[in-house]
Design an enzyme around this catalytic site. Structure first.
Site, PDB file in Angstrom:
ATOM      1  N   ASN A   9       0.868  -1.177   0.000  1.00  0.00           N
ATOM      2  CA  ASN A   9       0.000   0.000   0.000  1.00  0.00           C
ATOM      3  C   ASN A   9       0.904   1.226   0.000  1.00  0.00           C
ATOM      4  OD1 ASN A   9      -1.773   2.068   0.557  1.00  0.00           O
ATOM      5  ND2 ASN A   9      -2.251   1.395   2.650  1.00  0.00           N
ATOM      6  N   TRP A  10       1.015   1.845  -1.172  1.00  0.00           N
ATOM      7  CA  TRP A  10       1.970   2.954  -1.300  1.00  0.00           C
ATOM      8  C   TRP A  10       1.452   4.247  -0.683  1.00  0.00           C
ATOM      9  CZ3 TRP A  10       4.004   2.482  -7.068  1.00  0.00           C
ATOM     10  CH2 TRP A  10       4.656   1.256  -7.211  1.00  0.00           C
ATOM     11  N   LYS A  11       0.186   4.291  -0.344  1.00  0.00           N
ATOM     12  CA  LYS A  11      -0.414   5.514   0.216  1.00  0.00           C
ATOM     13  C   LYS A  11      -0.125   6.696  -0.721  1.00  0.00           C
ATOM     14  CE  LYS A  11      -0.124   3.334   4.667  1.00  0.00           C
ATOM     15  NZ  LYS A  11      -0.040   3.446   6.110  1.00  0.00           N
ATOM     16  N   HIS A  94      -9.482   0.999   4.984  1.00  0.00           N
ATOM     17  CA  HIS A  94      -8.181   1.222   5.628  1.00  0.00           C
ATOM     18  C   HIS A  94      -8.369   2.177   6.809  1.00  0.00           C
ATOM     19  CE1 HIS A  94      -4.133   2.583   6.403  1.00  0.00           C
ATOM     20  NE2 HIS A  94      -3.736   1.471   5.820  1.00  0.00           N
ATOM     21  N   GLU A  96      -6.782   4.606   7.853  1.00  0.00           N
ATOM     22  CA  GLU A  96      -6.621   6.044   7.555  1.00  0.00           C
ATOM     23  C   GLU A  96      -7.878   6.607   6.914  1.00  0.00           C
ATOM     24  OE1 GLU A  96      -2.875   5.606   5.503  1.00  0.00           O
ATOM     25  OE2 GLU A  96      -1.974   5.041   7.422  1.00  0.00           O
ATOM     26  N   GLU A 166      -5.256  -5.010  10.759  1.00  0.00           N
ATOM     27  CA  GLU A 166      -4.242  -3.969  10.945  1.00  0.00           C
ATOM     28  C   GLU A 166      -4.528  -3.210  12.233  1.00  0.00           C
ATOM     29  OE1 GLU A 166      -2.265  -2.716   7.065  1.00  0.00           O
ATOM     30  OE2 GLU A 166      -4.132  -1.626   7.133  1.00  0.00           O
ATOM     31  N   GLY A 172       2.446   2.345  10.736  1.00  0.00           N
ATOM     32  CA  GLY A 172       3.368   3.459  10.537  1.00  0.00           C
ATOM     33  C   GLY A 172       4.058   3.919  11.812  1.00  0.00           C
ATOM     34  N   SER A 211       3.458  -2.027  10.396  1.00  0.00           N
ATOM     35  CA  SER A 211       4.911  -2.051  10.586  1.00  0.00           C
ATOM     36  C   SER A 211       5.555  -3.402  10.287  1.00  0.00           C
ATOM     37  CB  SER A 211       5.274  -1.558  11.992  1.00  0.00           C
ATOM     38  OG  SER A 211       4.844  -0.213  12.162  1.00  0.00           O
ATOM     39  N   GLY A 232       2.864  -1.100   4.307  1.00  0.00           N
ATOM     40  CA  GLY A 232       2.870   0.324   3.987  1.00  0.00           C
ATOM     41  C   GLY A 232       4.286   0.793   3.709  1.00  0.00           C
ATOM     42  N   GLY A 233       4.900   1.426   4.694  1.00  0.00           N
ATOM     43  CA  GLY A 233       6.221   2.046   4.520  1.00  0.00           C
ATOM     44  C   GLY A 233       7.250   1.149   3.855  1.00  0.00           C
TER      45      GLY A 233
HETATM   46  P1  PGA Z   1       2.847   0.335   7.692  1.00  0.00           P
HETATM   47  O1  PGA Z   1       1.398   0.542   7.049  1.00  0.00           O
HETATM   48  O2  PGA Z   1       3.398  -0.954   7.118  1.00  0.00           O
HETATM   49  O3  PGA Z   1       3.635   1.523   7.265  1.00  0.00           O
HETATM   50  O4  PGA Z   1       2.662   0.246   9.165  1.00  0.00           O
HETATM   51  C1  PGA Z   1       0.527  -0.537   6.866  1.00  0.00           C
HETATM   52  C2  PGA Z   1      -0.767  -0.056   6.262  1.00  0.00           C
HETATM   53  O5  PGA Z   1      -1.200   1.047   6.557  1.00  0.00           O
HETATM   54  O6  PGA Z   1      -1.386  -0.783   5.454  1.00  0.00           O
END
Ligand code: PGA
Length: 250
Positions: A9-11, A94, A96, A166, A172, A211, A232-233
């Site tokens: 997930n590149w956001k 998600h 967010e 999640e 993050g 993470s 994510g990251g």
């Molecule tokens: P993260 O994000 O790996 O940076 O914690 C995961 C996500 O939001 O899907």
């Protein structure tokens, strides 16, 4: 045996050129026996991504979808449009989106239904906030997020979906759930579904997100109910992402 999936997930990161470079490096680094990979770039780079991924083993996904099919919904993107530019998967719910854009579980369920109706595989994200975990409410929160979807779409709909657990406090933050904490919630999700349909519960892939890094992926993916990861990251660095894919492979 459930085949593992690793989704990136590149956001809202990267440029057009960086996205292309990242995709090229990921494609070049995959092995024949690599786990199923899904990449979810920002909407505006989906078409470019599809040109690079088309015909290969890596699937394309989007980060969100509109619950409506078409019409006067300025700024929104429909499931049909995502399908049209090569998407097979789409994230729904998600944390967010839930926290920053006010998406409640009813809206998430409608997005899930919209995705399915166009043949997209929804990756339904569920998870508790830190205060909810500390109050002992993790199962209750996750159950209600799942129930909103099964209430609208029925449990059989999960047959064509993927779930991502999640924990919000791990996204993050560099703070990962322990393999045991992840397994407990994944098992709870599967058992809850088994109460309604044992076969679907046994087959559905439940990814862990929060993470995940090259250094912790292997022990998380070794848990019996963890079927891969939503990253994510660490999905923005080809080497790191490929190491995570390798941990899910073979
Ligand atoms: P993260 O994000 O790996 O940076 O914690 C995961 C996500 O939001 O899907």
């Amino acid at each position: 045996m459930r085949a593992k999936i690793v989704a990136g997930n590149w956001k809202m990161h990267g440029t057009r050129a960086e996205s292309a470079t990242l995709i090229d490096a990921i494609i070049a680094g995959l092995r024949a026996d690599s786990a199923q990979c899904v990449l979810c770039p920002p909407f505006v780079y989906l078409s470019d991504a599809w040109r690079l991924l088309r015909g290969g083993s890596v699937a394309l996904g989007a980060q969100d979808v509109c619950a409506e099919t078409h019409g006067a919904f300025t700024g929104e993107i429909s499931a049909a449009m995502l399908k049209d530019v090569g998407c097979q998967y789409v994230l729904v719910g998600h944390s967010e989106r839930r926290a920053l854009y006010g998406e409640d579980s009813q809206l998430v369920a409608r997005k899930f239904a919209a995705a399915l109706s166009r043949g997209l595989t929804p990756i339904l994200c569920v998870g508790e906030q830190l205060a909810e975990r500390e109050a002992g409410r993790t199962q209750e929160v996750v159950a209600s997020q799942l129930d909103a979807v099964t209430g609208l779409c029925g449990v059989p709909a999960l047959d064509a979906a993927v779930i991502a657990y999640e924990p919000v406090w791990a996204i993050g933050t560099g703070r990962t759930a322990t393999p045991g904490q992840a397994q407990d919630v994944h098992e709870f999700i599967r058992q809850r579904m088994a109460g309604q349909d044992a076969k679907i519960a046994a087959d559905v892939r439940i990814l862990y997100g929060g993470s995940v890094k090259a250094g912790n992926a292997r022990e998380l993916f070794a848990m019996p109910d963890v079927d891969g990861g939503l990253i994510g990251g660490a999905s923005l660095k080809a080497d790191e992402f490929l190491s995570i894919v390798a941990a899910a492979s073979g």
